[in-house]
Design a protein around this motif. Structure first.
Motif, short mmCIF file in Angstrom:
data_model
loop_
_atom_site.label_atom_id
_atom_site.label_comp_id
_atom_site.label_asym_id
_atom_site.label_seq_id
_atom_site.Cartn_x
_atom_site.Cartn_y
_atom_site.Cartn_z
N ALA A 136 0.82 -1.21 0.00
CA ALA A 136 0.00 0.00 0.00
C ALA A 136 0.85 1.26 0.00
CB ALA A 136 -0.94 -0.01 1.20
N ALA A 137 1.86 1.31 0.88
CA ALA A 137 2.68 2.52 0.97
C ALA A 137 3.43 2.78 -0.33
CB ALA A 137 3.66 2.41 2.14
N ALA A 138 3.91 1.71 -0.97
CA ALA A 138 4.64 1.88 -2.23
C ALA A 138 3.71 2.37 -3.33
CB ALA A 138 5.28 0.55 -2.64
N ILE A 139 2.48 1.90 -3.37
CA ILE A 139 1.51 2.36 -4.37
C ILE A 139 1.22 3.85 -4.18
CG2 ILE A 139 -0.92 2.17 -5.08
CD1 ILE A 139 -0.68 -0.86 -4.53
N ILE A 140 1.07 4.28 -2.92
CA ILE A 140 0.83 5.70 -2.64
C ILE A 140 2.05 6.53 -3.03
CG2 ILE A 140 0.49 7.38 -0.78
CD1 ILE A 140 -1.17 5.24 0.65
N THR A 141 3.24 6.04 -2.67
CA THR A 141 4.46 6.77 -2.98
C THR A 141 4.64 6.93 -4.49
OG1 THR A 141 5.46 5.88 -0.96
CG2 THR A 141 6.96 6.85 -2.57
N ASP A 142 4.29 5.90 -5.25
CA ASP A 142 4.37 5.98 -6.70
C ASP A 142 3.37 6.99 -7.26
OD1 ASP A 142 6.34 4.07 -6.86
OD2 ASP A 142 4.98 2.41 -7.27
N ARG A 406 6.78 7.67 8.53
CA ARG A 406 6.47 6.80 7.39
C ARG A 406 6.83 7.49 6.07
NH1 ARG A 406 2.12 3.17 6.75
NH2 ARG A 406 2.52 1.79 4.96
N ALA A 407 6.48 8.77 5.96
CA ALA A 407 6.80 9.50 4.74
C ALA A 407 8.31 9.63 4.57
CB ALA A 407 6.15 10.88 4.79
N GLY A 408 9.03 9.89 5.67
CA GLY A 408 10.47 10.01 5.58
C GLY A 408 11.13 8.73 5.12
N VAL A 409 10.64 7.60 5.63
CA VAL A 409 11.18 6.30 5.23
C VAL A 409 10.91 6.05 3.75
CG1 VAL A 409 10.89 3.80 5.50
CG2 VAL A 409 11.11 5.25 7.52
N MET A 410 9.67 6.26 3.31
CA MET A 410 9.31 5.96 1.93
C MET A 410 9.99 6.92 0.95
SD MET A 410 7.62 3.22 2.19
CE MET A 410 7.27 3.07 0.44
N ASN A 411 10.14 8.19 1.32
CA ASN A 411 10.82 9.15 0.44
C ASN A 411 12.29 8.82 0.25
OD1 ASN A 411 8.78 10.91 -0.40
ND2 ASN A 411 8.89 12.10 1.49
N SER A 412 12.88 8.12 1.21
CA SER A 412 14.31 7.80 1.12
C SER A 412 14.59 6.64 0.19
CB SER A 412 14.85 7.48 2.52
OG SER A 412 14.39 6.21 2.97
N LEU A 413 13.53 5.94 -0.26
CA LEU A 413 13.71 4.71 -1.04
C LEU A 413 13.64 4.99 -2.54
CD1 LEU A 413 11.42 2.35 1.06
CD2 LEU A 413 13.91 2.27 0.94
N PRO A 414 14.57 4.46 -3.33
CA PRO A 414 14.45 4.51 -4.80
C PRO A 414 13.19 3.75 -5.25
CG PRO A 414 16.65 3.81 -4.13
CD PRO A 414 15.80 3.78 -2.91
#
Length: 579
Positions: A136-142, A406-414
């Protein structure tokens, strides 16, 4: 080709992605707690007494089985999302979750067979929930541009965390009508979410077919299962001990888990396409954000159980509520905690898009530590207004931490590692919740074991119960007392039994089984155990605050084309801004 920030993406899609994934996370987390309040009705429905010592394992696995399978599978399912497509794995999760929810409603078996059936399909339901949470988090981040991810992930994350507390109220409302409704309610919502997801969600990631790391997956799953199963036996009594942490079985499972996870790390360092992207830990924002996630979940995970026991076993009966009514009202009286999270989560997520995660996440953990300190200062028979304000402070603090972190973790990921990295973060969170339950219960049991037997013996003998029977009840494992209060039973009425109560006369029997006798008897020993658990939570929050402060400033990974990154040494990205 779509730009990283989604400039060519329509605004409508990102809200569709957020709405659908938030619905999914709400369902997945709601099912962690909805069965807690419904447990007495469920066990009555299958004609099994959960407080009989031989049946306590069924009770524990009904509570923890769903959480354990999520902890074990989320990383693998996140990695599969990177390989085969996040939306594909996510949609499959909706199907599995909905089908398992339907099958849970049609349990025709009774006794231990009925309990086993429910546990098996709770685990299957957990597999579906893990597919949803892993991606879910990756889908939102995309779907969202960088300057809106904190807000979007904040809404998603806080609704998920709040789902555990909403489930308490929902379970309390549905279970008295029919225990099957606690599972059936997920079916129409799950069907709607499934159809919606298949029709509307788009694959915006860059899935690349790679070999599956079977050896890594296997050792990780087996190692984590060993540790999680050890937890379920560790909080049960063993021999003359009130807990089972020193039993050969628990020691062997803990040792096996550590050895397997050690082997897993070695495998991941050498395998060509690892499941667990160890190079991601080179990203400072990811490493300290994930550590903060783990520590905050350790502090928060057992809190719900302690508050439920405090309310159901002591405060609500002392204020005129029948034991059978306390599960529902415990959920209602804990709503300030949920309200605090819902208020602070999206707001802090939105602000973190501009100012970064560090000030909000660090401040949130400091606020949570203060709230646990205030809970220690409250008397056992507190004023509800003071209790509600402290719960609201805890909820605001946890929400203030969770969304930016959560946002900080996901923003740090390629982009190519968002499924695996998000799954790794979620695994630490889910595992920490199980670990937290074990620590909180162990500390509470240790606190009760030191003073509860004397209190029970004196109280029962003073009302005509024979010394032999009083000693027997007093030396039952404290976990039996905790489970009785947790499930909304009158503990002494249940543990003494009708044959003993008939021998002491109606007046003494009415006193012992009344609403105030047990709470008065147990309040001092319970307060001792409660202080131990909250002191531990304060320590975890303070360490989480320190870890969060070390994450660095605003950080966004700059993606490179997948072909430029090696399978095990992929450069995880560079900072767009660091302040």
């Amino acid at each position: 080709m779509l730009h990283e920030d989604g400039a060519n993406r329509t605004d409508s899609y990102k809200w569709i992605a957020l709405s659908n994934t938030t619905l999914a996370i709400l369902l997945a987390t709601l099912d962690v707690s909805i069965t807690l309040i419904a447990m007495p009705a469920i066990f009555r429905g299958i004609h099994l007494d959960p407080l009989v010592p031989a049946n306590s394992l069924y009770l524990l696995w009904m509570i923890l089985g769903y959480m354990v399978v999520g902890s074990v599978l989320i990383v693998s399912l996140g990695r599969l999302g990177d390989i085969f497509g996040r939306v594909r794995i996510y949609n499959l999760g909706f199907v599995i979750y909905t089908a398992a929810s339907l099958l849970l409603t049609i349990d025709w078996l009774t006794g231990r067979a009925g309990a086993t059936y429910l546990i098996v399909f709770r685990i299957v339901q957990g597999i579906g929930g893990a597919c949803l949470m892993a991606n879910a988090a990756a889908i939102i981040t995309d779907a969202f541009p960088q300057n809106q991810r904190g807000m979007a992930l904040g809404i998603n994350n806080i609704v998920g965390v709040s789902g555990m507390f909403i489930g308490l109220v929902l379970g309390g409302l549905l279970a008295p009508v029919n225990w099957r409704l606690v599972f059936l309610i997920s079916v129409p919502v799950g069907l709607f979410g499934t159809v919606w997801a298949y029709l509307k969600l788009e694959e915006l990631g860059n899935p690349r077919r790679r070999p599956i790391d079977w050896l890594g997956n296997g050792t990780f799953a087996l190692g984590l299962v060993c540790l999680m199963v050890a937890v379920t036996y560790g909080i049960r009594p063993y021999g003359s001990s009130s807990t089972g942490w020193m039993s050969p079985r628990v020691i062997a499972m803990l040792a096996s888990g550590v050895i397997l996870l050690g082997g897993f790390v070695l495998i991941e360092r050498r395998v060509h396409d690892p499941m667990f992207r160890l190079p991601l830990f080179r990203i400072r924002a990811f490493t300290f954000g994930t550590l903060s996630t783990f520590l905050s979940a350790v502090a928060r995970g057992g809190l719900m159980f302690m508050l439920i026991i405090w309310l159901q076993g002591i405060w609500l009966p002392e204020h005129g509520y029948n034991f059978t009514k306390t599960p529902l009202w415990a959920g209602i009286y804990m709503l300030p905690l949920t309200a605090g999270m819902l208020i602070a989560g999206p707001t802090s997520g939105y602000l973190s898009d501009r100012f970064g995660a560090r000030p909000f996440a660090t401040g949130g953990m400091l606020g949570a530590a203060i709230s646990f300190g205030l809970l220690i200062l409250l008397p056992t028979n507190f004023s509800y207004l003071a209790f509600a304000l402290v719960l609201a402070l805890n909820g605001i603090s946890m929400g203030m931490f969770a969304s930016p972190n959560r946002a900080g973790v996901m923003n740090s990921l390629p982009r190519g590692d968002r499924g695996a990295g998000g799954g790794m973060n979620q695994t630490f969170q889910n595992s920490a919740q199980v670990v937290s339950i074990a620590i909180f219960f162990t500390l509470m049991i240790a606190g009760l074991a030191s003073s509860l037997p004397h209190a029970i013996t004196g109280g029962l003998e003073a009302h005509g119960v024979s010394a032999q029977v009083a000693q027997h009840v007093a030396h039952l494992p404290p976990v039996s007392i905790l489970f009785a209060a947790f499930l909304g039973y009158n503990p002494l009425q249940h543990l003494l039994g009708s044959h003993v109560l008939q021998t002491i006369g109606s007046h003494s029997s009415a006193i012992i089984t009344g609403r105030s006798f047990f709470p008065h008897l147990v309040s001092a020993p319970f307060r001792t155990g409660l202080h131990e658990t909250f002191l531990f939570a304060i320590a975890a929050c303070l360490i989480a605050a320190a870890a969060s402060a070390l994450r660095g400033g605003v950080y966004h990974a700059i993606d490179e084309e997948p072909e430029t990154r090696g399978p095990t040494r992929g450069r995880p990205g560079r900072s767009l801004a660091a302040s």
